[in-house]
Design a protein around this motif. Structure first.
Motif, PDB file in Angstrom:
ATOM      1  N   VAL A   1       0.828  -1.205   0.000  1.00 14.97           N
ATOM      2  CA  VAL A   1       0.000   0.000   0.000  1.00 14.97           C
ATOM      3  C   VAL A   1       0.864   1.257   0.000  1.00 14.97           C
ATOM      4  CG1 VAL A   1      -1.657   1.351   1.345  1.00 14.97           C
ATOM      5  CG2 VAL A   1      -1.963  -1.110   1.121  1.00 14.97           C
ATOM      6  N   PHE A   2       1.929   1.239   0.798  1.00 10.61           N
ATOM      7  CA  PHE A   2       2.739   2.445   0.993  1.00 10.61           C
ATOM      8  C   PHE A   2       4.018   2.457   0.163  1.00 10.61           C
ATOM      9  CE2 PHE A   2       0.469   1.362   4.962  1.00 10.61           C
ATOM     10  CZ  PHE A   2      -0.452   2.404   4.937  1.00 10.61           C
ATOM     11  N   THR A   3       4.285   1.368  -0.554  1.00 11.55           N
ATOM     12  CA  THR A   3       5.476   1.338  -1.414  1.00 11.55           C
ATOM     13  C   THR A   3       5.129   1.158  -2.888  1.00 11.55           C
ATOM     14  OG1 THR A   3       5.722  -1.063  -1.099  1.00 11.55           O
ATOM     15  CG2 THR A   3       6.895   0.375   0.443  1.00 11.55           C
ATOM     16  N   GLY A   4       3.850   0.901  -3.168  1.00 13.63           N
ATOM     17  CA  GLY A   4       3.446   0.661  -4.555  1.00 13.63           C
ATOM     18  C   GLY A   4       3.762   1.811  -5.479  1.00 13.63           C
ATOM     19  N   GLN A   5       3.786   3.019  -4.937  1.00 18.36           N
ATOM     20  CA  GLN A   5       4.083   4.193  -5.771  1.00 18.36           C
ATOM     21  C   GLN A   5       5.516   4.165  -6.315  1.00 18.36           C
ATOM     22  OE1 GLN A   5       4.376   7.849  -3.336  1.00 18.36           O
ATOM     23  NE2 GLN A   5       4.156   6.505  -1.536  1.00 18.36           N
ATOM     24  N   TYR A   6       6.372   3.357  -5.713  1.00 17.87           N
ATOM     25  CA  TYR A   6       7.770   3.294  -6.157  1.00 17.87           C
ATOM     26  C   TYR A   6       8.041   2.087  -7.062  1.00 17.87           C
ATOM     27  CZ  TYR A   6       8.032   6.325  -2.044  1.00 17.87           C
ATOM     28  OH  TYR A   6       7.813   7.328  -1.133  1.00 17.87           O
ATOM     29  N   LEU A   7       7.034   1.226  -7.263  1.00 20.34           N
ATOM     30  CA  LEU A   7       7.239   0.009  -8.051  1.00 20.34           C
ATOM     31  C   LEU A   7       6.936   0.263  -9.525  1.00 20.34           C
ATOM     32  CD1 LEU A   7       5.641  -2.630  -5.637  1.00 20.34           C
ATOM     33  CD2 LEU A   7       8.056  -2.040  -5.920  1.00 20.34           C
ATOM     34  N   PRO A   8       7.599  -0.494 -10.404  1.00 21.76           N
ATOM     35  CA  PRO A   8       7.403  -0.286 -11.842  1.00 21.76           C
ATOM     36  C   PRO A   8       6.229  -1.099 -12.390  1.00 21.76           C
ATOM     37  CG  PRO A   8       9.128  -1.903 -11.499  1.00 21.76           C
ATOM     38  CD  PRO A   8       8.669  -1.481 -10.130  1.00 21.76           C
ATOM     39  N   GLY A   9       5.840  -0.808 -13.605  1.00 19.46           N
ATOM     40  CA  GLY A   9       4.892  -1.621 -14.360  1.00 19.46           C
ATOM     41  C   GLY A   9       3.515  -1.669 -13.734  1.00 19.46           C
ATOM     42  N   PHE A  10       2.854  -2.827 -13.899  1.00 16.46           N
ATOM     43  CA  PHE A  10       1.470  -2.935 -13.443  1.00 16.46           C
ATOM     44  C   PHE A  10       1.363  -2.925 -11.919  1.00 16.46           C
ATOM     45  CE2 PHE A  10       2.561  -7.334 -12.777  1.00 16.46           C
ATOM     46  CZ  PHE A  10       1.642  -7.828 -11.862  1.00 16.46           C
ATOM     47  N   LEU A  11       2.475  -3.079 -11.200  1.00 16.71           N
ATOM     48  CA  LEU A  11       2.459  -3.030  -9.749  1.00 16.71           C
ATOM     49  C   LEU A  11       2.423  -1.602  -9.205  1.00 16.71           C
ATOM     50  CD1 LEU A  11       5.005  -5.841  -8.800  1.00 16.71           C
ATOM     51  CD2 LEU A  11       2.516  -5.905  -8.568  1.00 16.71           C
ATOM     52  N   ASN A  12       2.689  -0.618 -10.049  1.00 13.69           N
ATOM     53  CA  ASN A  12       2.702   0.770  -9.592  1.00 13.69           C
ATOM     54  C   ASN A  12       1.305   1.196  -9.162  1.00 13.69           C
ATOM     55  OD1 ASN A  12       2.408   3.925 -10.463  1.00 13.69           O
ATOM     56  ND2 ASN A  12       4.404   3.458  -9.587  1.00 13.69           N
ATOM     57  N   SER A  13       1.221   1.841  -8.012  1.00 20.98           N
ATOM     58  CA  SER A  13      -0.071   2.318  -7.489  1.00 20.98           C
ATOM     59  C   SER A  13       0.091   3.753  -7.001  1.00 20.98           C
ATOM     60  CB  SER A  13      -0.545   1.422  -6.347  1.00 20.98           C
ATOM     61  OG  SER A  13       0.314   1.549  -5.225  1.00 20.98           O
ATOM     62  N   PRO A  14      -1.000   4.498  -6.909  1.00 21.39           N
ATOM     63  CA  PRO A  14      -0.913   5.883  -6.445  1.00 21.39           C
ATOM     64  C   PRO A  14      -0.526   5.963  -4.973  1.00 21.39           C
ATOM     65  CG  PRO A  14      -3.196   5.215  -6.688  1.00 21.39           C
ATOM     66  CD  PRO A  14      -2.372   4.115  -7.285  1.00 21.39           C
ATOM     67  N   ALA A  15       0.039   7.082  -4.579  1.00 20.05           N
ATOM     68  CA  ALA A  15       0.424   7.280  -3.177  1.00 20.05           C
ATOM     69  C   ALA A  15      -0.832   7.348  -2.311  1.00 20.05           C
ATOM     70  CB  ALA A  15       1.225   8.574  -3.043  1.00 20.05           C
ATOM     71  N   ILE A  16      -0.787   6.646  -1.181  1.00 25.96           N
ATOM     72  CA  ILE A  16      -1.928   6.599  -0.266  1.00 25.96           C
ATOM     73  C   ILE A  16      -1.411   6.872   1.138  1.00 25.96           C
ATOM     74  CG2 ILE A  16      -3.786   5.169   0.685  1.00 25.96           C
ATOM     75  CD1 ILE A  16      -3.752   3.540  -1.863  1.00 25.96           C
ATOM     76  N   SER A  17      -2.002   7.830   1.828  1.00 31.28           N
ATOM     77  CA  SER A  17      -1.586   8.127   3.196  1.00 31.28           C
ATOM     78  C   SER A  17      -2.157   7.077   4.144  1.00 31.28           C
ATOM     79  CB  SER A  17      -2.085   9.513   3.616  1.00 31.28           C
ATOM     80  OG  SER A  17      -3.504   9.526   3.702  1.00 31.28           O
TER      81      SER A  17
END
Length: 754
Positions: free
Chosen positions: A268-284
């Motif tokens: 949840v809190f590191t997905g914003q730093y992952l590449p490709g389809f694993l990338n997710s928006p920053a969530i507090s």
């Protein structure tokens, strides 16, 4: 412990003929005592017993819309009236499981001497009593907030004064008590019978979480979660609740599900730093935790099912146990199948299938029925790994056996909106194929090893068993009521009542004391599955809030452009991987959130897609390297766990093929005309026969490696379900039959030429 009574071990190999008295099974469906379960005495036993019975009875009353006021006409202010509001009911459901779970299950396993050698640490005990103060303070603060809201205060996260109150009066005391008590519980060492103040603190923290969420219910319903208007206390309560759920899951289900959940939480809190389809928006953290304890996560589909269908059928199972129906199932299976060669293994298939269908956990069913069947199989000559593997495969098969499917059918209905009846009917042929495959595997193994069945004088008498066939009545009533259109709750309640009624026709008449005991057992039996479902809800919440499920669907669509078969194989691997280490219900719920939407986007019908996911989530229990059911069986048989899991994988091989059949031929799920359904059933059964012959290397005798490969190809052709493939399979089957019967030997060929 799960126990059984035998006058003498009723086992003989083909080479012995000793006089042995018949089997009499007793207590086969009693719950085993796990290594970290407390066993209280005195007043603590009474408290635990009353709370357990009340917890189960509360659910039965709530699900049926009953209250004391309905019975007496008198309203008692402190007791709830039913039906409760849905979210409040689920919050109480989880909180009750946390309170009971921390009371009954210690943080560490007790020693073999039942923990009596342990002595409380004065420092830990003193700190535990200190932590009780902030825990109680948090409960009081949450209740006080409720009075303020009733007084007209508009509670939201934008008011600095209200936010400060929540943090200092509620949040900090709650987190200090929760984190401190979890940490202390890891170092606390107490005797098995001792009461733990540390775990009392954790239970009270669970109550503090529930109290706050209930008093803030109106705020939650105004859709403020996930926005700056959400009270900070919701995020803090959800964070504490998540920690409590993870800790209790570790205690009752091991580390596998906890590790998977923590990985998802980290994502949840590191997905914003992952590449490709694993990338997710920053969530507090505030936004995430304000949503995770709603119907988007912990209070979502998994808890919805555990608070209704699962707890109901656990109560049903407890009533069956109290009325000795579980013992009758096993005795009936011995009477029917015990004479067949390799009898105990075939008994295991029938008995474990029946019991596993009801209790909803493969590993738990292995421990219950396997304590009898595995030693019996070893005695008649099965290798240790095979004995354990047969029990693991049979218990796992119970999860796909309609009409209950270990509660899987109800979860699928909840998630998909497909009527329960359609799901139960669709499951019939696949379940028959699975158990036919397991039976044939066992039969071929028995004939290879030269086993015989058990003698009539070693078994319960079938005529005596048939006189008690009315003990199947609760199951019959359940099935009839469901297919007559009654709700699952009403049908389950009727079946539970009937279990008590049929006991009046046996020596084990259920009176008020035994009914109370059944509710007590149900309350304790439910803890594991409820907390596991709540933990799975954390994963579902992560998938929902990060959007990783949708991105996974896109990945499957991309793979399907290359090869649809490759996309299905990838989906199979993910479903098995996600299910490893989890009970069936949690495994399916998680896999359905990640994999099923992608399959639906491929154009696969929703029923087919969810059955595909469900099967592989179930089969993770016998799939190496993390095969919970196989490991449980290996613990009883004394075999190597990995060898047992490989063997159980082989025995249940048909189930790994059947889901692909769903995709290529929907008639297997009763989706088609009767002619199409009959065609696919007959050819699939023949295919399963050839598959078992190829795997075991036996078809009217030993099969050489080359013919085994050919027979395996014929099996896959028959299972495919097309007319051309069926013709190929039938041709190979005829060829194999002719070779094995000696019709194609040079001598016979020359005789035919003459």
């Amino acid at each position: 412990m799960a126990r059984f009574v035998c006058q003498q071990v009723p086992l003989v190999s083909e080479k012995t003929s000793e006089e042995i008295t018949p089997i009499v099974v007793d207590g086969i469906d009693e719950e085993p005592v796990v290594g970290n379960a407390r066993q209280f005495s005195g007043k603590f036993l009474i408290i635990a017993s009353v709370l357990s019975a009340f917890y189960a009875a509360f659910h039965m009353a709530a699900l049926n819309g009953l209250s004391i006021g309905d019975w007496t006409g008198v309203t008692i202010p402190l007791l709830p009236r039913f039906p409760m509001e849905t979210w409040n009911f689920r919050i109480v459901h989880v909180a009750g499981a946390l309170l009971l779970g921390f009371m009954l299950f210690a943080s560490v396993r007790f020693s073999e001497t039942d923990g009596s050698d342990m002595r409380p640490n004065p420092l830990v005990r003193g700190l535990s009593w200190l932590l009780l103060l902030p825990a109680l303070f948090a409960v009081g603060a949450a209740a006080w907030f409720g009075t303020l809201i009733e007084g007209g205060v508009m509670w939201n996260g934008m008011d600095a004064t209200l936010k400060s109150r929540e943090i200092y009066l509620y949040g900090i005391p709650l987190m200090v008590a929760t984190v401190g008590a979890i940490g202390l519980s890891w170092v606390e060492r107490l005797p098995r019978h001792a009461f733990s103040v540390t775990d009392l603190v954790l239970g009270i923290c669970g109550i503090a979480v529930a109290t706050y969420l209930i008093v803030m219910f109106g705020t939650l319903m105004r859709n403020s979660t996930g926005t700056p208007f959400a009270p900070i206390g919701i995020s803090i309560a959800a964070l504490a609740g998540t920690l409590l759920i993870l800790e209790l899951t570790r205690r009752v289900a091991g580390l596998a599900l906890v590790i998977i959940s923590v990985v998802f939480l980290i994502y949840v809190f590191t997905g914003q730093y992952l590449p490709g389809f694993l990338n997710s928006p920053a969530i507090s953290w505030e936004r995430f935790f304000s949503q995770v304890y709603t119907d988007a996560g912990i209070l979502g589909p998994t808890t919805a099912v555990s608070s209704t269908y699962i707890i109901l059928f656990i109560i049903f199972a407890a009533f069956l146990s109290a009325s000795k129906v579980g013992d009758y199932f096993v005795n009936f299976a011995f009477a029917v199948a015990g004479r067949a060669r390799g009898g105990p293994a075939k008994v295991s298939i029938f008995a474990s299938g029946l019991m596993g269908m009801i209790n909803g956990t493969s590993a738990g069913n292995v421990v219950a029925t396997g304590s009898l069947t595995i030693p019996l199989m070893k005695k008649v000559g099965y290798p240790k790994k095979t004995a354990g593997a047969v029990e693991a495969a049979a218990s796992t098969g119970g999860q796909i056996m309609p009409p209950i499917m270990g509660a899987g059918a109800f979860i699928m209905a909840e998630i998909t909106g497909i009527p329960y009846q359609d799901i139960a009917i669709a499951a019939i042929i696949p379940a028959v194929l699975y158990f036919a495959c397991v039976y044939l595997m066992v039969d071929f193994e028995a004939v290879k090893l030269g086993m015989r069945g058990m003698r009539s004088d070693e078994l319960p008498k079938l005529p005596e068993m048939l006189k008690k066939v009315f003990l199947f009545l609760p199951i019959v009533i359940l099935i009839v009521a469901l297919f007559q259109g009654y709700s699952v709750i009403r049908a389950g309640t009727l079946a539970t009542i009937s279990a008590a009624v049929v006991s009046w026709l046996t020596p084990y008449r259920m009176n008020l004391k035994s009914i109370y005991k059944a509710f007590e057992n149900a309350g304790q039996m439910s803890i594991q599955i409820i907390v596991v479902c709540a933990c799975a809800g954390i994963i579902v919440g992560v998938i929902s809030l990060t959007g990783v499920g949708a991105r996974f669907s896109n990945l499957l669509l991309g793979l399907a452009e290359t090869s649809q078969l490759l996309a299905l194989f990838f989906a199979m691997c993910i479903a098995i991987l996600l299910g490893m280490g989890m009970p069936t219900t949690a495994a399916y719920a998680v896999a359905a959130s990640v994999v099923a939407p992608g399959l639906v986007n491929l154009g696969i019908p929703q029923l087919t897609a969810h059955f595909f996911v469900f099967y592989y989530a179930v089969l993770s229990a016998i799939t190496p390297p993390v095969a919970l059911a196989s490991y449980a069986a290996a613990g009883i048989s004394g075999a190597n766990p990995i060898e047992t899991s490989v063997t159980s994988f082989k025995i249940g091989l048909a189930a790994f093929v059947v889901p692909f059949m769903f995709f290529y031929n929907g008639a297997l799920l009763m989706q088609g005309t009767w002619l199409e359904v009959a065609h696919v059933f007959v050819t699939a059964m023949l295919g399963v026969y050839l598959l078992a012959a190829a795997v075991q290397g036996w078809l009217f005798g030993q099969v050489n490696p080359y013919l085994r490969a050919v027979v395996g190809i014929g099996a896959l052709a028959m299972i495919a379900g097309g007319w051309l493939s069926d013709a190929i399979g039938l041709g190979i089957m005829a060829l194999a039959f002719a070779v094995q019967r000696g019709y194609l030997t040079p001598k016979n060929a020359a005789r035919g030429a003459d």
